[in-house]
Design an enzyme around this catalytic site. Sequence first.
Site, short mmCIF file in Angstrom:
data_model
loop_
_atom_site.label_atom_id
_atom_site.label_comp_id
_atom_site.label_asym_id
_atom_site.label_seq_id
_atom_site.Cartn_x
_atom_site.Cartn_y
_atom_site.Cartn_z
N THR A 51 1.07 3.24 -4.35
CA THR A 51 0.18 2.30 -3.67
C THR A 51 -0.59 1.52 -4.72
O THR A 51 -0.37 1.67 -5.92
CB THR A 51 -0.81 3.06 -2.77
OG1 THR A 51 -1.80 3.70 -3.61
CG2 THR A 51 -0.11 4.11 -1.93
N CYS A 52 -1.53 0.69 -4.25
CA CYS A 52 -2.36 -0.06 -5.19
C CYS A 52 -3.17 0.86 -6.09
O CYS A 52 -3.51 0.50 -7.21
CB CYS A 52 -3.32 -0.98 -4.43
SG CYS A 52 -2.51 -2.32 -3.54
N ASN A 53 -3.49 2.04 -5.60
CA ASN A 53 -4.40 2.92 -6.32
C ASN A 53 -3.73 4.08 -7.03
O ASN A 53 -4.39 4.79 -7.77
CB ASN A 53 -5.46 3.48 -5.36
CG ASN A 53 -6.40 2.41 -4.87
OD1 ASN A 53 -6.63 1.43 -5.53
ND2 ASN A 53 -6.94 2.63 -3.68
N ARG A 54 -2.44 4.30 -6.79
CA ARG A 54 -1.83 5.49 -7.36
C ARG A 54 -0.30 5.39 -7.38
O ARG A 54 0.30 4.70 -6.56
CB ARG A 54 -2.24 6.73 -6.57
CG ARG A 54 -1.66 6.79 -5.16
CD ARG A 54 -2.21 7.97 -4.36
NE ARG A 54 -3.63 7.79 -4.06
CZ ARG A 54 -4.59 8.56 -4.54
NH1 ARG A 54 -4.29 9.57 -5.34
NH2 ARG A 54 -5.85 8.34 -4.22
N GLY A 197 1.09 -13.50 0.69
CA GLY A 197 1.80 -12.27 0.99
C GLY A 197 1.81 -12.05 2.50
O GLY A 197 1.06 -12.71 3.24
N ALA A 198 2.64 -11.13 2.96
CA ALA A 198 2.72 -10.86 4.40
C ALA A 198 2.98 -9.38 4.65
O ALA A 198 3.51 -9.01 5.69
CB ALA A 198 3.82 -11.71 5.04
N GLY A 199 2.57 -8.54 3.71
CA GLY A 199 2.77 -7.11 3.86
C GLY A 199 1.68 -6.47 4.69
O GLY A 199 0.82 -7.14 5.28
#
Length: 431
Positions: A51-54, A197-199
Site C-alpha cells: 500500500t502507500c504506507n507499507r 488517477g481512478a483507483g
Amino acid sequence: MSVLALGLNHGSAPLDLRGRFAIPLEALGRSVQGLRSHLARAQPEVAILSTCNRTELYVGLPPSACPRHALELAEPAIEWLAAHGGTSPDSLRSHSYFLQGADAARHAFRVAAGLDSMVLGEPQILGQMKVAVREADSAGALGATLHQMFQRSFAVAKEVRSSTEIGAHAVSMAAAAVRLALQVFEDLGDARVLFVGAGEMIELVATHFAAQKPLQMTVANRSAERGRLLAERLHAQQLPLADLGQHLQDFDIVISCTASSLPLIGLGAVERAMKARKRRPMLMLDLAVPRDIEPEVARLDDVFLYTVDDLARHVQTSGERRQAAVQQAEAIVSAGVSSFAQWLEQRATVPLIQALQRQTEDWRQAELTKARRALARGQDVDAVMETLSAALTRKMLHGALSELHGSAGPAHAQWMNSVEKLFLRPAAVRE
C-alpha cells in the site's frame, strides 16, 4: 508458530524509500509467484501486502515445521525484497522489521484493525489486505496457515471497528484530505478540483470532496474508459492525461494517486501553471507511493504540496483523541492472537494423531487376522476373543509400561502422571 512477517512501513522507512518497494496491483500476483519461487525449497505459503504506507511479505509454513526451518527463510526473503527495491539486504534491514510466530500474527491483526496505520483506525487498509489475500489465493500461494491467520485478522478488525471508538470514529485519509482543503480554502464551493488517477483511493477522496459540492470536479486517468466511468459516477468532467500539463492552471486543488513509477507532474509544469494563475494559491495532495508530483514543487510560492506522510501528520491530533480506545482494541487483538496460536498448536498434533490412528488400526487388523485364522481352525470362540483382547491390551500398554520401568527421577514422575491421565482418569470419568 510457523508464520513470518517481513516489511517496511511509514514508521520504519521514509516515503521515497517506500516508493521503491511499492508493488502495483496488476503486478502483485506475479510478485507473489516470484517470491514463492525464490523460497521454493521450503515450499512455503506466501502473501504480499503493498500500500502507500507499507510493503510486507507474509510467509507461512506447516505448523509441524521446526523454528529453525522457519528462520532459514528470513535471509532469502530479505534478499528477494531488497532486489525488488533495488537496494542491498543490509540497507533494507536498517529500514525494515522481521517478525515471527505470535509477533507476526499480532502485527497482521493490528494492521487489519487500523492500529498500525498512519491515521489511527483508517478503514482502507482492511480492503487492501483482502485484495492481497485474494491475489495470493489466485496465485496458488495461500495455504491453511496464512488463510486462517488472515481470516482471523479480518474478524478481529470487524470486532475492533464495531465495538470500540476506533471503529465508530475512524478518520480515513480521504476525510483528512477534505479537512485539509477546508483549512486552506475555507469554502470549497468556488474550488475547481482535479483528480489524477481512478483507483480506489482517488474514488474515496473524490466521494468525500463531492459532498462539499465544489464548483467543478475533473478526472484525468491513463485509462480513458476507467476515468470516464469514475467521472460519470461523480458527475465530473474528464480530461485526457496527456493534456494535464496545459490545463493544470485551471485547478485550485490537485489530488493525485496513480501507480506510475515516475512523477506525472513536474516542477516546470507547476511553475507555468502558477504563472498563468497569477499567483493564486494551489493545493496539491500527492497520495501516491512512489510520488506522482516532483518534491521540488513544494519550494514554489503559493503552492501547498502535501504527501501521504504529511497528510497523516496533519490529522494526528484526531488520532490522539481516540487513544482511549486503543487499549480496548489491543485486548481484542491479543485474544485473536491467542486463539490463532491455539489453532496452530492443535494443527501441529494432526500428524501425530494420524500416525497413532494408523498404528492402532494396523494392530487391530493384525489381531483380527490371527483371530479369523484361529476360528477357521475350529478354536473356541471365547478363547479366541480372550486372546485377541489380551494381545491388543499388551500392544497399547507396551510403550507406556516400558517407559515406566525404564525411567527414573523427574522423567519417571512425568511418565507416571502421563499414564494416569491417559489410562486411569478417563476410565473414572466414564464410570
